[in-house]
Design a protein around this motif. Structure first.
Motif, PDB file in Angstrom:
ATOM      1  N   UNK A  45       0.841  -0.675  -0.090  1.00 40.64           N
ATOM      2  CA  UNK A  45       0.184   0.147  -0.163  1.00 40.64           C
ATOM      3  C   UNK A  45       0.518   1.144   0.097  1.00 40.64           C
ATOM      4  N   UNK A  46       1.758   0.824   0.619  1.00 40.04           N
ATOM      5  CA  UNK A  46       2.371   2.185   1.094  1.00 40.04           C
ATOM      6  C   UNK A  46       3.560   3.083  -0.260  1.00 40.04           C
ATOM      7  N   UNK A  47       3.732   1.521  -1.072  1.00 38.56           N
ATOM      8  CA  UNK A  47       4.123   1.551  -1.357  1.00 38.56           C
ATOM      9  C   UNK A  47       3.753   1.932  -3.196  1.00 38.56           C
ATOM     10  N   UNK A  48       2.890   1.345  -3.202  1.00 36.04           N
ATOM     11  CA  UNK A  48       1.821   1.586  -4.306  1.00 36.04           C
ATOM     12  C   UNK A  48       1.106   3.798  -4.290  1.00 36.04           C
ATOM     13  N   UNK A  49       0.607   3.904  -3.016  1.00 36.49           N
ATOM     14  CA  UNK A  49       0.992   5.524  -3.230  1.00 36.49           C
ATOM     15  C   UNK A  49       1.899   6.260  -3.292  1.00 36.49           C
ATOM     16  N   UNK A  50       3.104   5.220  -3.431  1.00 33.29           N
ATOM     17  CA  UNK A  50       4.170   6.751  -4.104  1.00 33.29           C
ATOM     18  C   UNK A  50       4.501   6.108  -5.308  1.00 33.29           C
ATOM     19  N   UNK A  51       4.356   4.975  -5.831  1.00 36.13           N
ATOM     20  CA  UNK A  51       4.529   5.437  -7.156  1.00 36.13           C
ATOM     21  C   UNK A  51       3.388   5.703  -8.642  1.00 36.13           C
ATOM     22  N   UNK A  52       2.374   6.237  -7.570  1.00 40.94           N
ATOM     23  CA  UNK A  52       1.023   6.363  -7.829  1.00 40.94           C
ATOM     24  C   UNK A  52       0.968   8.003  -8.466  1.00 40.94           C
ATOM     25  N   UNK A  53       1.648   8.732  -7.608  1.00 44.30           N
ATOM     26  CA  UNK A  53       1.499   9.892  -7.143  1.00 44.30           C
ATOM     27  C   UNK A  53       2.698  10.592  -8.265  1.00 44.30           C
ATOM     28  N   UNK A  54       1.139  11.744  -9.108  1.00 52.69           N
ATOM     29  CA  UNK A  54       1.523  12.673 -10.171  1.00 52.69           C
ATOM     30  C   UNK A  54       2.691  12.704 -10.065  1.00 52.69           C
ATOM     31  N   UNK A  69      11.240   6.707  -0.361  1.00 48.37           N
ATOM     32  CA  UNK A  69       9.791   7.547  -0.064  1.00 48.37           C
ATOM     33  C   UNK A  69       8.607   6.466   0.879  1.00 48.37           C
ATOM     34  N   UNK A  70       8.606   5.695  -0.090  1.00 46.69           N
ATOM     35  CA  UNK A  70       7.316   4.833   0.987  1.00 46.69           C
ATOM     36  C   UNK A  70       8.280   3.591   2.050  1.00 46.69           C
ATOM     37  N   UNK A  71       9.410   3.689   2.065  1.00 43.86           N
ATOM     38  CA  UNK A  71      10.327   3.446   3.527  1.00 43.86           C
ATOM     39  C   UNK A  71       9.582   4.325   4.559  1.00 43.86           C
ATOM     40  N   UNK A  72      10.253   5.202   4.124  1.00 44.96           N
ATOM     41  CA  UNK A  72      10.619   6.453   5.112  1.00 44.96           C
ATOM     42  C   UNK A  72       8.610   6.848   5.570  1.00 44.96           C
TER      43      UNK A  72
END
Length: 117
Positions: A45-54, A69-72
């Motif tokens: 979920x955290x990685x997906x949220x980062x990859x989907x960012x504009x 960024x997801x790890x942070x």
């Protein structure tokens, strides 16, 4: 037709990680999961949220930047480190990288901002 023992499957002859920091971020993520800090679904979920960012690169060349960024984000969300701590440490590593001569290992001690406060 079989491949010679020890040979990589077709298409896997390139390095998995383009830079050492990518391998380190990957290893930290696996280690923190193994310690029980987060589940794989939380990680996804955290990685997906980062990859989907504009602004994410359509060719994926910034994938490990999103990974980091997801790890942070998870470190902050889980209370392991405050956002300002993560940001300060990231800035220190960035300064150390710029202050390190080409071809030398980047060490946090190379940060010219150490001791400033």
């Amino acid at each position: 037709m079989s491949r010679p023992e020890g040979a990589l499957p077709a298409g896997l002859d390139e390095p998995v990680f383009a830079e050492p920091w990518q391998a380190e971020a990957f290893a930290m993520t696996v280690a923190l999961h193994d310690k029980g800090l987060f589940s794989w679904s939380e990680w996804a979920d955290a990685l997906s949220a980062q990859v989907k960012k504009p602004g994410a690169a359509s060719d994926g060349h910034d994938y490990y930047e999103h990974w980091l960024a997801a790890l942070e984000t998870l470190l902050v969300a889980k209370g392991v480190a405050g956002k300002s701590d993560v940001d300060s440490l990231a800035a220190a590593w960035e300064r150390a990288a710029h202050a390190t001569p080409h071809g030398k290992p980047i060490l946090l001690e190379n940060d010219p901002g150490i001791g400033e406060g």
